[in-house]
Design a protein around this motif. Structure first.
Motif, mmCIF file in Angstrom:
data_model
loop_
_atom_site.group_PDB
_atom_site.id
_atom_site.type_symbol
_atom_site.label_atom_id
_atom_site.label_comp_id
_atom_site.label_asym_id
_atom_site.label_seq_id
_atom_site.Cartn_x
_atom_site.Cartn_y
_atom_site.Cartn_z
ATOM 1 N N THR A 123 0.818 -1.212 0.000
ATOM 2 C CA THR A 123 0.000 0.000 0.000
ATOM 3 C C THR A 123 0.852 1.262 0.000
ATOM 4 O O THR A 123 0.569 2.222 -0.732
ATOM 5 C CB THR A 123 -0.930 0.009 1.235
ATOM 6 O OG1 THR A 123 -1.756 -1.160 1.205
ATOM 7 C CG2 THR A 123 -1.814 1.249 1.230
ATOM 8 N N ALA A 168 2.435 1.691 -3.362
ATOM 9 C CA ALA A 168 1.415 2.048 -4.343
ATOM 10 C C ALA A 168 1.106 3.540 -4.284
ATOM 11 O O ALA A 168 0.911 4.191 -5.316
ATOM 12 C CB ALA A 168 0.150 1.234 -4.081
ATOM 13 N N LYS A 169 1.078 4.088 -3.088
ATOM 14 C CA LYS A 169 0.848 5.524 -2.935
ATOM 15 C C LYS A 169 1.979 6.322 -3.580
ATOM 16 O O LYS A 169 1.749 7.331 -4.257
ATOM 17 C CB LYS A 169 0.732 5.875 -1.453
ATOM 18 C CG LYS A 169 0.491 7.347 -1.180
ATOM 19 C CD LYS A 169 0.403 7.616 0.316
ATOM 20 C CE LYS A 169 0.224 9.102 0.581
ATOM 21 N NZ LYS A 169 0.187 9.403 2.043
ATOM 22 N N MET A 222 1.682 6.230 -7.366
ATOM 23 C CA MET A 222 0.656 7.174 -7.822
ATOM 24 C C MET A 222 1.201 8.601 -7.843
ATOM 25 O O MET A 222 1.028 9.336 -8.830
ATOM 26 C CB MET A 222 -0.554 7.101 -6.900
ATOM 27 C CG MET A 222 -1.683 8.053 -7.271
ATOM 28 S SD MET A 222 -2.684 7.447 -8.624
ATOM 29 C CE MET A 222 -3.666 6.211 -7.754
ATOM 30 N N MET A 264 -5.110 -6.779 -4.877
ATOM 31 C CA MET A 264 -4.692 -5.479 -4.345
ATOM 32 C C MET A 264 -3.756 -4.767 -5.317
ATOM 33 O O MET A 264 -3.923 -3.579 -5.591
ATOM 34 C CB MET A 264 -3.975 -5.662 -2.998
ATOM 35 C CG MET A 264 -3.619 -4.336 -2.333
ATOM 36 S SD MET A 264 -2.452 -4.523 -0.976
ATOM 37 C CE MET A 264 -0.934 -4.872 -1.871
ATOM 38 N N HIS A 301 -5.662 -3.563 -8.275
ATOM 39 C CA HIS A 301 -6.485 -2.408 -7.896
ATOM 40 C C HIS A 301 -5.650 -1.129 -7.892
ATOM 41 O O HIS A 301 -6.096 -0.089 -8.403
ATOM 42 C CB HIS A 301 -7.088 -2.651 -6.512
ATOM 43 C CG HIS A 301 -7.861 -1.482 -5.972
ATOM 44 N ND1 HIS A 301 -9.061 -1.066 -6.522
ATOM 45 C CD2 HIS A 301 -7.592 -0.629 -4.951
ATOM 46 C CE1 HIS A 301 -9.503 -0.008 -5.864
ATOM 47 N NE2 HIS A 301 -8.636 0.278 -4.902
ATOM 48 N N HIS A 302 -4.450 -1.208 -7.356
ATOM 49 C CA HIS A 302 -3.572 -0.038 -7.317
ATOM 50 C C HIS A 302 -3.185 0.393 -8.737
ATOM 51 O O HIS A 302 -3.131 1.594 -9.039
ATOM 52 C CB HIS A 302 -2.315 -0.339 -6.505
ATOM 53 C CG HIS A 302 -2.572 -0.451 -5.033
ATOM 54 N ND1 HIS A 302 -3.345 0.450 -4.338
ATOM 55 C CD2 HIS A 302 -2.123 -1.356 -4.110
ATOM 56 C CE1 HIS A 302 -3.386 0.114 -3.064
ATOM 57 N NE2 HIS A 302 -2.656 -0.975 -2.899
ATOM 58 N N GLN A 319 -6.119 2.092 -10.364
ATOM 59 C CA GLN A 319 -6.264 3.438 -9.830
ATOM 60 C C GLN A 319 -5.259 4.398 -10.469
ATOM 61 O O GLN A 319 -5.600 5.533 -10.823
ATOM 62 C CB GLN A 319 -6.068 3.428 -8.308
ATOM 63 C CG GLN A 319 -7.287 2.978 -7.521
ATOM 64 C CD GLN A 319 -7.095 3.202 -6.038
ATOM 65 O OE1 GLN A 319 -6.001 3.011 -5.507
ATOM 66 N NE2 GLN A 319 -8.156 3.609 -5.361
ATOM 67 N N ALA A 320 -4.010 3.930 -10.606
ATOM 68 C CA ALA A 320 -2.974 4.772 -11.203
ATOM 69 C C ALA A 320 -3.304 5.092 -12.654
ATOM 70 O O ALA A 320 -3.172 6.240 -13.110
ATOM 71 C CB ALA A 320 -1.617 4.066 -11.112
#
Length: 289
Positions: free
Chosen positions: A171, A174-175, A178, A206, A209-210, A213-214
């Motif tokens: 996580t 992933a942040k 992004m 997961m 999903h990341h 989102q990106a």
């Protein structure tokens, strides 16, 4: 430390240093310093004892302590080297002072030990604090460097950038992906971003999903995201998990993804033959004729 005891230690520094060096050297074979060269170990020990006496004389000790702590960290030596060395110095100093006393009783011994502690304890705290502070600073710099390397955005051509991902994506990472992705797209004025997951060992729900989102975030700022490096086993996992990647293009390799990126930006790769006719066609093509 009382002035009398302090005077004894300073005036007999050569003898105390010799005793201290002897005890420290005897520890070398049984601890973390066993594999260190004798020359480096001895030179560092002499620098250490110089720090100790500089501190007792209160002559610019703060800077000396800071520099020495940083040196120990750079050498990769543990904090116990500092604490062990000061404990040995405490014992040697007490033994030497008592050995110089004409009359020794319990009150005198207590006075000597308290006096030595008054000086040694602050030095221990100072060295430990400097060591810890320097260590935290170095770890912080390394963490920043690793984060920057963990999600790089590389401009490979005008309006085309690549983000190669290697290793596990959690996580926190992933942040970071992004943030770097959005900042890089704007900075490099990218129309197409290739996210290469060739080096990602596992793509689960997961991770997917990341990535989605990106890609969606990139689309919202007016660019196209292409997912490349989808190996057969990764493709099978994505299908089995029911993950929908249909909203943005996917390619099996970076080469295929790059070719698609060229098409999106109205460019293509042209094979040149070594003759005038081919060069002429290339020029006409570039001119849009």
């Amino acid at each position: 430390m009382s002035q009398d005891f302090k005077k004894i230690v300073i005036e007999n520094s050569d003898s105390i240093v010799q005793m201290w060096m002897s005890e420290i050297n005897s520890l070398k074979q049984d601890n973390y310093t066993a594999n260190i060269s004798d020359e480096l170990f001895e030179s560092t020990n002499r620098e250490f004892v110089n720090v100790i006496f500089t501190s007792i004389k209160n002559q610019g000790s703060a800077k000396v302590v800071e520099d020495f702590s940083e040196k120990i960290i750079n050498l990769g030596w543990p904090l116990s080297y500092i604490t062990d060395g000061l404990q040995v110095f405490r014992r040697v100093s007490v033994d030497y002072i008592l050995g110089q006393s004409v009359k020794v009783d319990s009150a005198h011994i207590s006075d000597v030990m308290k006096s030595v502690d008054v000086w040694v304890e602050p030095l221990i705290r100072q060295l430990v604090n400097e060591y810890s502070g320097s260590w935290e600073h170095i770890v912080s710099l390394q963490r920043v460097a690793l984060q920057e390397l963990s999600a790089p955005l590389i401009p490979v051509m005008d309006r085309i950038t690549v983000m190669p991902l290697i290793g596990t994506i959690d996580t926190e990472r992933a942040k970071l992906i992004m943030e770097n992705l959005l900042e890089g797209v704007i900075k490099h004025n990218s129309e197409v971003v290739l996210i290469d997951i060739t080096g990602v060992p596992v793509v689960d729900t997961m991770v997917a999903h990341h990535i989605i989102q990106a890609a969606e975030a990139v689309r919202l700022i007016g660019s196209t995201c292409i997912l490349v490096g989808i190996r057969p086993e990764i493709a099978q996992t994505i299908v089995n998990l029911g993950i929908d990647l249909g909203k943005f293009p996917t390619k099996s390799s970076l080469r295929k993804g790059f070719t698609r990126a060229l098409e999106i930006t109205n460019r293509k790769v042209i094979d040149l033959e070594d003759n005038d006719e081919s060069i002429e066609k290339m020029i006409e093509s570039l001119r849009g004729e």
